[in-house]
Motif scaffolding. Structure first.
Motif, PDB file in Angstrom:
ATOM      1  N   GLN A 231       0.410 -18.098 -11.166  1.00  0.00           N
ATOM      2  CA  GLN A 231      -0.667 -17.117 -11.189  1.00  0.00           C
ATOM      3  C   GLN A 231      -1.106 -16.825  -9.758  1.00  0.00           C
ATOM      4  O   GLN A 231      -1.284 -17.745  -8.962  1.00  0.00           O
ATOM      5  CB  GLN A 231      -1.839 -17.644 -12.016  1.00  0.00           C
ATOM      6  N   LYS A 232      -1.292 -15.573  -9.431  1.00  0.00           N
ATOM      7  CA  LYS A 232      -1.543 -15.180  -8.056  1.00  0.00           C
ATOM      8  C   LYS A 232      -2.685 -14.174  -7.962  1.00  0.00           C
ATOM      9  O   LYS A 232      -3.016 -13.496  -8.948  1.00  0.00           O
ATOM     10  CB  LYS A 232      -0.266 -14.583  -7.435  1.00  0.00           C
ATOM     11  N   LYS A 233      -3.279 -14.090  -6.774  1.00  0.00           N
ATOM     12  CA  LYS A 233      -4.266 -13.052  -6.515  1.00  0.00           C
ATOM     13  C   LYS A 233      -4.133 -12.609  -5.067  1.00  0.00           C
ATOM     14  O   LYS A 233      -3.741 -13.380  -4.198  1.00  0.00           O
ATOM     15  CB  LYS A 233      -5.682 -13.531  -6.804  1.00  0.00           C
ATOM     16  N   LEU A 234      -4.469 -11.359  -4.819  1.00  0.00           N
ATOM     17  CA  LEU A 234      -4.378 -10.800  -3.481  1.00  0.00           C
ATOM     18  C   LEU A 234      -5.482 -11.375  -2.596  1.00  0.00           C
ATOM     19  O   LEU A 234      -6.653 -11.345  -2.953  1.00  0.00           O
ATOM     20  CB  LEU A 234      -4.484  -9.276  -3.535  1.00  0.00           C
ATOM     21  N   LEU A 235      -5.089 -11.902  -1.447  1.00  0.00           N
ATOM     22  CA  LEU A 235      -6.049 -12.437  -0.489  1.00  0.00           C
ATOM     23  C   LEU A 235      -6.285 -11.459   0.651  1.00  0.00           C
ATOM     24  O   LEU A 235      -7.432 -11.193   1.030  1.00  0.00           O
ATOM     25  CB  LEU A 235      -5.551 -13.779   0.063  1.00  0.00           C
ATOM     26  N   VAL A 236      -5.194 -10.914   1.223  1.00  0.00           N
ATOM     27  CA  VAL A 236      -5.300 -10.002   2.366  1.00  0.00           C
ATOM     28  C   VAL A 236      -4.240  -8.909   2.246  1.00  0.00           C
ATOM     29  O   VAL A 236      -3.063  -9.208   2.061  1.00  0.00           O
ATOM     30  CB  VAL A 236      -5.088 -10.739   3.709  1.00  0.00           C
ATOM     31  N   ASP A 237      -4.670  -7.669   2.356  1.00  0.00           N
ATOM     32  CA  ASP A 237      -3.757  -6.548   2.556  1.00  0.00           C
ATOM     33  C   ASP A 237      -3.907  -6.149   4.016  1.00  0.00           C
ATOM     34  O   ASP A 237      -4.987  -5.730   4.452  1.00  0.00           O
ATOM     35  CB  ASP A 237      -4.127  -5.383   1.637  1.00  0.00           C
ATOM     36  N   LEU A 238      -2.855  -6.299   4.805  1.00  0.00           N
ATOM     37  CA  LEU A 238      -2.967  -6.068   6.240  1.00  0.00           C
ATOM     38  C   LEU A 238      -3.324  -4.622   6.582  1.00  0.00           C
ATOM     39  O   LEU A 238      -3.824  -4.353   7.678  1.00  0.00           O
ATOM     40  CB  LEU A 238      -1.661  -6.464   6.942  1.00  0.00           C
ATOM     41  N   ASP A 239      -3.096  -3.704   5.651  1.00  0.00           N
ATOM     42  CA  ASP A 239      -3.477  -2.316   5.886  1.00  0.00           C
ATOM     43  C   ASP A 239      -4.975  -2.085   5.703  1.00  0.00           C
ATOM     44  O   ASP A 239      -5.478  -1.018   6.056  1.00  0.00           O
ATOM     45  CB  ASP A 239      -2.720  -1.386   4.932  1.00  0.00           C
ATOM     46  N   GLU A 240      -5.665  -3.067   5.139  1.00  0.00           N
ATOM     47  CA  GLU A 240      -7.073  -2.861   4.785  1.00  0.00           C
ATOM     48  C   GLU A 240      -8.040  -3.577   5.720  1.00  0.00           C
ATOM     49  O   GLU A 240      -9.244  -3.577   5.465  1.00  0.00           O
ATOM     50  CB  GLU A 240      -7.310  -3.345   3.342  1.00  0.00           C
ATOM     51  N   ILE A 241      -7.545  -4.215   6.786  1.00  0.00           N
ATOM     52  CA  ILE A 241      -8.443  -4.999   7.634  1.00  0.00           C
ATOM     53  C   ILE A 241      -8.582  -4.424   9.043  1.00  0.00           C
ATOM     54  O   ILE A 241      -9.133  -5.074   9.925  1.00  0.00           O
ATOM     55  CB  ILE A 241      -7.979  -6.474   7.718  1.00  0.00           C
ATOM     56  N   GLY A 242      -8.087  -3.220   9.240  1.00  0.00           N
ATOM     57  CA  GLY A 242      -8.290  -2.560  10.516  1.00  0.00           C
ATOM     58  C   GLY A 242      -7.179  -2.707  11.523  1.00  0.00           C
ATOM     59  O   GLY A 242      -7.366  -2.381  12.701  1.00  0.00           O
ATOM     60  N   LEU A 243      -5.996  -3.172  11.107  1.00  0.00           N
ATOM     61  CA  LEU A 243      -4.868  -3.236  12.028  1.00  0.00           C
ATOM     62  C   LEU A 243      -4.417  -1.828  12.394  1.00  0.00           C
ATOM     63  O   LEU A 243      -4.193  -0.997  11.506  1.00  0.00           O
ATOM     64  CB  LEU A 243      -3.690  -3.974  11.384  1.00  0.00           C
ATOM     65  N   PRO A 244      -4.259  -1.545  13.675  1.00  0.00           N
ATOM     66  CA  PRO A 244      -3.796  -0.211  14.051  1.00  0.00           C
ATOM     67  C   PRO A 244      -2.338   0.028  13.672  1.00  0.00           C
ATOM     68  O   PRO A 244      -1.906   1.167  13.524  1.00  0.00           O
ATOM     69  CB  PRO A 244      -3.986  -0.187  15.567  1.00  0.00           C
ATOM     70  N   HIS A 245      -1.594  -1.066  13.529  1.00  0.00           N
ATOM     71  CA  HIS A 245      -0.168  -0.936  13.234  1.00  0.00           C
ATOM     72  C   HIS A 245       0.322  -2.248  12.628  1.00  0.00           C
ATOM     73  O   HIS A 245      -0.023  -3.323  13.104  1.00  0.00           O
ATOM     74  CB  HIS A 245       0.626  -0.636  14.515  1.00  0.00           C
ATOM     75  N   THR A 246       1.086  -2.160  11.551  1.00  0.00           N
ATOM     76  CA  THR A 246       1.693  -3.339  10.950  1.00  0.00           C
ATOM     77  C   THR A 246       3.191  -3.285  11.171  1.00  0.00           C
ATOM     78  O   THR A 246       3.859  -2.357  10.712  1.00  0.00           O
ATOM     79  CB  THR A 246       1.405  -3.427   9.440  1.00  0.00           C
ATOM     80  N   ASP A 247       3.719  -4.266  11.887  1.00  0.00           N
ATOM     81  CA  ASP A 247       5.157  -4.303  12.138  1.00  0.00           C
ATOM     82  C   ASP A 247       5.823  -5.199  11.088  1.00  0.00           C
ATOM     83  O   ASP A 247       5.255  -5.457  10.019  1.00  0.00           O
ATOM     84  CB  ASP A 247       5.436  -4.781  13.568  1.00  0.00           C
ATOM     85  N   ASN A 248       6.991  -5.704  11.391  1.00  0.00           N
ATOM     86  CA  ASN A 248       7.816  -6.457  10.440  1.00  0.00           C
ATOM     87  C   ASN A 248       7.294  -7.889  10.307  1.00  0.00           C
ATOM     88  O   ASN A 248       7.882  -8.830  10.820  1.00  0.00           O
ATOM     89  CB  ASN A 248       9.268  -6.431  10.937  1.00  0.00           C
ATOM     90  N   VAL A 249       6.156  -8.055   9.621  1.00  0.00           N
ATOM     91  CA  VAL A 249       5.500  -9.363   9.532  1.00  0.00           C
ATOM     92  C   VAL A 249       6.360 -10.334   8.726  1.00  0.00           C
ATOM     93  O   VAL A 249       6.808 -10.018   7.631  1.00  0.00           O
ATOM     94  CB  VAL A 249       4.088  -9.229   8.925  1.00  0.00           C
ATOM     95  N   GLU A 250       6.561 -11.539   9.283  1.00  0.00           N
ATOM     96  CA  GLU A 250       7.472 -12.489   8.646  1.00  0.00           C
ATOM     97  C   GLU A 250       6.941 -13.908   8.536  1.00  0.00           C
ATOM     98  O   GLU A 250       7.530 -14.709   7.821  1.00  0.00           O
ATOM     99  CB  GLU A 250       8.817 -12.519   9.394  1.00  0.00           C
ATOM    100  N   GLY A 251       5.860 -14.271   9.239  1.00  0.00           N
ATOM    101  CA  GLY A 251       5.420 -15.664   9.195  1.00  0.00           C
ATOM    102  C   GLY A 251       3.915 -15.778   9.150  1.00  0.00           C
ATOM    103  O   GLY A 251       3.186 -14.939   9.682  1.00  0.00           O
TER     104      GLY A 251
END
Length: 394
Positions: free
Chosen positions: A338-358
């Motif tokens: 069972q899972k729940k969303l903790l963080v959407d990187l598009d929703e916290i003010g990042l100017p750019h999201t690259d190839n996040v891996e870790g």
């Protein structure tokens, strides 16, 4: 996973899967996480004669106070390796980051790993299919053992079968969970589940969708691995229309697999443009929480013509069925984690999201929040960034 894609899709990624409608995902509250800051590693940074790039995992070594980063270089730019670094992470964000050294991975005899192209050429002269797991490596995730200080890391493996299906030239490189000393010298390999071995055909892991996630539990008595995407027999990879089920395997301290759980991966966040262009979505990192049975998973997706999305989910294995002996997950009939969303990187003010891996835990803040560190893999491309992102979570 380091992608080998055209310039048009260099914001690369991995393969993930999603939650079918029967297993809805709880949404994160809007104030549950906040961006502290980011740091971009210079593209031309050299450490111990090696280019710093392809960083596909981050972890904190509580013994030394260092952060560690593995490079998913197939030894193309320098021998397979990981890095140690110091970093200042506070409520003001990410301050100075200093890479203090490269640690070269060694095979049992002390030699470095060759490039995959060199190894493939050697195999083409062999009249049989080979499974030499020490031949070459594609490192993806690295964790510091909290009890010994050694490092555990994943090798994603490879399958390369000639079009005629002949044994000559066939490469079946099983995905591996490997232990090395802090200096990179080989210690041993851990056992893996039988269904995580490469095969010639329609079962087993998909290429580039194997061991992307690895985590020690807080007490160091369990190690947990995650496949990026579904096994061949578990159904198609996730796309914009549907998700898929990956597998999370729990190992005891000796590495023996003792349980396996189905993890519902999200559908791809958008249709690629054009619709049939390259796309992928899957688990790119796994992190244990302090509470037993609770973990975080970084799901990273890429849609050509659209970009990259990173989402961090919290999940629990409590109550999930053990599917280690289940041949296929395609027909359902089991309880996933069972899972729940903790963080959407598009929703916290990042100017750019690259190839996040870790992802890794950082320090605890005076507010009581914990820091989550996220690192992106630049694929050794000047069109991409190696980002270190600091996020405060409750």
């Amino acid at each position: 996973m380091r992608t080998r894609t055209p310039a048009a899709v260099l914001a690369a990624a991995t393969a993930l899967c999603l939650v079918p409608a029967a297993f809805p995902v709880a949404a994160a509250e809007s104030d549950s996480a906040r961006l502290l800051g980011t740091y971009v590693v210079p593209h031309d940074l050299q450490v111990d004669g090696t280019p710093v790039g392809g960083l596909s995992s981050v972890d904190y070594d509580r013994r030394s106070g260092d952060f560690v980063f593995v490079s998913d270089d197939w030894s193309d730019y320098a021998p397979a390796r990981y890095y140690r670094a110091t970093a200042s992470v506070t409520e003001d964000g990410v301050g100075d980051v200093t890479f203090t050294g490269a640690r070269i991975f060694r095979r049992p005899g002390g030699t470095t790993y060759p490039t995959i192209d060199t190894w493939r050429e050697e195999q083409h002269r062999t009249p049989r299919a080979l499974r030499n797991v020490m031949g070459t490596v594609d490192p993806e995730e690295l964790r510091v053992d909290p009890l010994s200080g050694d490092v555990a890391w994943t090798n994603e493996g490879q399958r390369n079968v000639p079009a005629d299906g002949s044994a000559r030239g066939t490469v079946l490189l099983d995905p591996a969970l490997r232990i090395s000393h802090r200096d990179g010298w080989y210690v041993r390999d851990l056992p893996t589940a039988p269904n995580e071995k490469m095969t010639m055909g329609e079962t087993g892991p998909r290429v580039n969708e194997t061991f992307e996630g690895l985590a020690y539990t807080a007490d160091g008595m369990r190690i947990v691995s995650a496949l990026e995407g579904p096994l061949e027999q578990d159904g198609p990879p996730a796309n914009a229309d549907h998700g898929a089920f990956s597998r999370i395997t729990v190992h005891d301290r000796a590495g023996r697999p003792i349980a396996q759980h189905a993890y519902p991966v999200e559908p791809l966040f958008a249709q690629p443009q054009p619709p049939n262009d390259w796309n992928t979505n899957g688990i790119s990192s796994l992190l244990a929480d302090e509470q037993p049975g609770r973990f975080l998973a970084l799901e990273r997706g890429y849609a050509a013509g659209v970009g990259t999305k990173g989402r961090i989910f919290e999940f629990s294995t409590d109550g999930a069925d053990d599917v280690i002996d289940r041949h296929s997950l395609a027909d359902g009939g089991f309880r996933p984690v069972q899972k729940k969303l903790l963080v959407d990187l598009d929703e916290i003010g990042l100017p750019h999201t690259d190839n996040v891996e870790g992802i890794s835990w950082g320090p605890r803040l005076p507010t009581g929040e914990r820091v989550l560190l996220v690192v992106s893999d630049n694929n050794f491309s000047t069109r991409q960034q190696t980002q270190l992102i600091a996020i405060a979570v409750p």
